[in-house]
Design an enzyme around this catalytic site. Sequence first.
Site, PDB file in Angstrom:
ATOM      1  N   LEU A  67       0.830  -1.210   0.000  1.00  0.00           N
ATOM      2  CA  LEU A  67       0.000   0.000   0.000  1.00  0.00           C
ATOM      3  C   LEU A  67       0.862   1.258   0.000  1.00  0.00           C
ATOM      4  O   LEU A  67       2.003   1.249   0.467  1.00  0.00           O
ATOM      5  CB  LEU A  67      -0.948  -0.002   1.206  1.00  0.00           C
ATOM      6  CG  LEU A  67      -0.374  -0.008   2.633  1.00  0.00           C
ATOM      7  CD1 LEU A  67       0.180   1.324   3.071  1.00  0.00           C
ATOM      8  CD2 LEU A  67      -1.450  -0.464   3.597  1.00  0.00           C
ATOM      9  N   CYS A 111       9.566   4.065   4.049  1.00  0.00           N
ATOM     10  CA  CYS A 111       9.863   2.816   3.332  1.00  0.00           C
ATOM     11  C   CYS A 111      11.074   2.883   2.388  1.00  0.00           C
ATOM     12  O   CYS A 111      12.022   2.122   2.565  1.00  0.00           O
ATOM     13  CB  CYS A 111       8.629   2.364   2.554  1.00  0.00           C
ATOM     14  SG  CYS A 111       7.301   1.836   3.653  1.00  0.00           S
TER      15      CYS A 111
HETATM   16  N1  LIG Z   1       4.071   2.744   5.982  1.00  0.00           N
HETATM   17  C1  LIG Z   1       3.936   2.197   4.794  1.00  0.00           C
HETATM   18  O1  LIG Z   1       3.509   2.822   3.821  1.00  0.00           O
HETATM   19  C2  LIG Z   1       4.301   0.752   4.580  1.00  0.00           C
HETATM   20  C3  LIG Z   1       3.931   0.118   3.388  1.00  0.00           C
HETATM   21  C4  LIG Z   1       4.259  -1.226   3.217  1.00  0.00           C
HETATM   22  C5  LIG Z   1       4.953  -1.896   4.225  1.00  0.00           C
HETATM   23  N2  LIG Z   1       5.308  -1.241   5.360  1.00  0.00           N
HETATM   24  C6  LIG Z   1       6.000  -1.990   6.416  1.00  0.00           C
HETATM   25  O2  LIG Z   1       5.045  -2.314   7.428  1.00  0.00           O
HETATM   26  C7  LIG Z   1       5.674  -2.297   8.721  1.00  0.00           C
HETATM   27  C8  LIG Z   1       4.941  -1.335   9.646  1.00  0.00           C
HETATM   28  O3  LIG Z   1       5.102  -0.033   9.152  1.00  0.00           O
HETATM   29  P1  LIG Z   1       4.218   1.174   9.718  1.00  0.00           P
HETATM   30  O4  LIG Z   1       4.543   2.361   8.887  1.00  0.00           O
HETATM   31  O5  LIG Z   1       2.811   0.740   9.839  1.00  0.00           O
HETATM   32  O6  LIG Z   1       4.849   1.321  11.180  1.00  0.00           O
HETATM   33  P2  LIG Z   1       4.319   2.247  12.376  1.00  0.00           P
HETATM   34  O7  LIG Z   1       5.514   2.724  13.074  1.00  0.00           O
HETATM   35  O8  LIG Z   1       3.315   3.229  11.881  1.00  0.00           O
HETATM   36  O9  LIG Z   1       3.512   1.236  13.324  1.00  0.00           O
HETATM   37  C9  LIG Z   1       4.098   0.221  14.060  1.00  0.00           C
HETATM   38  C10 LIG Z   1       3.209  -0.069  15.260  1.00  0.00           C
HETATM   39  O10 LIG Z   1       3.693  -1.234  15.909  1.00  0.00           O
HETATM   40  C11 LIG Z   1       3.550  -1.045  17.320  1.00  0.00           C
HETATM   41  N3  LIG Z   1       4.410  -2.005  18.029  1.00  0.00           N
HETATM   42  C12 LIG Z   1       5.765  -2.006  18.152  1.00  0.00           C
HETATM   43  N4  LIG Z   1       6.167  -3.070  18.850  1.00  0.00           N
HETATM   44  C13 LIG Z   1       5.059  -3.787  19.170  1.00  0.00           C
HETATM   45  C14 LIG Z   1       4.828  -5.004  19.868  1.00  0.00           C
HETATM   46  N5  LIG Z   1       5.831  -5.704  20.387  1.00  0.00           N
HETATM   47  N6  LIG Z   1       3.553  -5.435  20.011  1.00  0.00           N
HETATM   48  C15 LIG Z   1       2.530  -4.724  19.492  1.00  0.00           C
HETATM   49  N7  LIG Z   1       2.683  -3.578  18.797  1.00  0.00           N
HETATM   50  C16 LIG Z   1       3.938  -3.107  18.650  1.00  0.00           C
HETATM   51  C17 LIG Z   1       3.915   0.403  17.519  1.00  0.00           C
HETATM   52  O11 LIG Z   1       3.447   0.886  18.767  1.00  0.00           O
HETATM   53  C18 LIG Z   1       3.216   1.053  16.309  1.00  0.00           C
HETATM   54  O12 LIG Z   1       1.883   1.410  16.628  1.00  0.00           O
HETATM   55  C19 LIG Z   1       7.140  -1.939   8.461  1.00  0.00           C
HETATM   56  O13 LIG Z   1       7.880  -3.115   8.337  1.00  0.00           O
HETATM   57  C20 LIG Z   1       7.088  -1.217   7.132  1.00  0.00           C
HETATM   58  O14 LIG Z   1       8.294  -1.302   6.417  1.00  0.00           O
HETATM   59  C21 LIG Z   1       4.991   0.055   5.577  1.00  0.00           C
END
Ligand SMILES: NC(=O)c1ccc[n+]([C@@H]2O[C@H](COP(=O)([O-])OP(=O)(O)OC[C@H]3O[C@@H](n4cnc5c(N)ncnc54)[C@H](O)[C@@H]3O)[C@@H](O)[C@H]2O)c1
Length: 435
Positions: free
Chosen positions: A152, A262
Amino acid sequence: MNVVIVGTGYVGLVTGACIATGDHEVTCLDIDEEKIAALSNGVIPIHEPGLDALVEQGVAGGNLAFSTDADAVVPGADVVFIAVGTPAGLNGQPQLDAVFASVDSVATRLGAGATIVIKSTVPIGTNSAVSDRVREVRGDDEISVVSNPEFLRQGAAVSDFLNPDRIVIGAWDEESTQRIIDLYASVIDDSAPRLATDPPSAELIKYAANSFLAVKLSFVNEIADLCEQTGASIAEVTAGMGTDPRIGNAFLNPGPGYGGSCFPKDTSALLRASQGAGAPSRIVAAAIDANRTRRRHMADRVMVHFDAGTTPVVAVLGVTFKANTDDVRESPAIDIVHGLMRAGATVKVYDPEGMEGARRAIGEDPLCGSVEEAVEGADALVIATEWDEFAKLDLRAVSERMKGSMLFDFRNIFDPSDAAEAGMTYYSIGRPIRN
Ligand SMILES: NC(=O)c1ccc[n+]([C@@H]2O[C@H](COP(=O)([O-])OP(=O)(O)OC[C@H]3O[C@@H](n4cnc5c(N)ncnc54)[C@H](O)[C@@H]3O)[C@@H](O)[C@H]2O)c1
């Protein structure tokens, strides 16, 4: 199915809200108590178009809930998605602490036959390591592990999730693949191809896709620089390139360099992985280097017009790394603001959704409550993020509020002749200067 999403951030919350549109019971779990309390009270902690309505719908329908209590929600789950952050560590390798902490937390609590799905972006071999860890902490072979990377785009995340170009499912056995296909059946229509593969290939698909896009952007930024030196116009050049279906129109817009949570981390991770595997990606290394240099030097494009030792007032519109998000992680706009400040400028900043992030990144002082306040008395104006609100500005009214007349449009959102007609001296990316 009973689905738990671990990590309720940009990806986890969208995943949870979207899966709840299907025939599933979804609970989004997080360790951030404040975030879960806000969500439980109907407050959405991020700006993502369409997400509020979807969360409201899921909660009202009784199939979307939020929790910090793993004991209460994990044991009944059929499928657990891990969607926690994997930020870059000091050496460019992704930090996997949150992934393994989540895996440890769910592995002991899950009932036999459940599936753990790794949605976070993780290096090649992580699903295999997770699988070993689950076996080790449980002492059995009852939980399957599946890779399902997410593609996404922030700012269009809900529609991207519900209408994806493809769903990549990396599993070691057909039963696990089928389980994830079944899960998505009531969420995403059949037109999106389901690509069943092995976990290492699924992991690399995600890194290769993001790195390819980063390379494409760095390439077009260099062509834009060449346009500036030769009198060609990047708009004409990319229009001519993009009609070739082998190249395509997407991702041919030049700008101040890529950013966000990302591309920078995923390109670094791919480079590290390729070096570690003895197959170093020189192309990705060059894109990373070109992008870093570009972002560092964007502020110079402004400051070169002022005498050394002077302290111009520069309005910067936009702090988020792209439009339609509140995310300022690795935003080139923040680099521009820091660069201008370092060079002695007084900076005045406004963004429609990114002010909270801006406060953390650059402090309170430069922040303004509106476009008008930011541009009032400014010697120069920089467009750092391509918000629609900025593209619709009445440039004549803006120009009248400013002291100077220089407009640096680092997102090419204006027509050069409109800017010139409004009395501005217009500098954009890869197009001739107009005044
Ligand atoms: N942001 C994007 O557009 C996107 C797109 C594709 C893939 N990704 C990947 O998805 C993953 C998440 O990215 P994001 O942007 O959503 O991150 P983010 O930082 O917005 O969210 C991560 C969440 O995980 C929580 N968290 C951390 N440790 C935890 C635990 N032990 N138990 C429960 N919750 C916990 C944090 O409090 C936070 O709310 C990453 O690997 C990223 O590379 C992100």
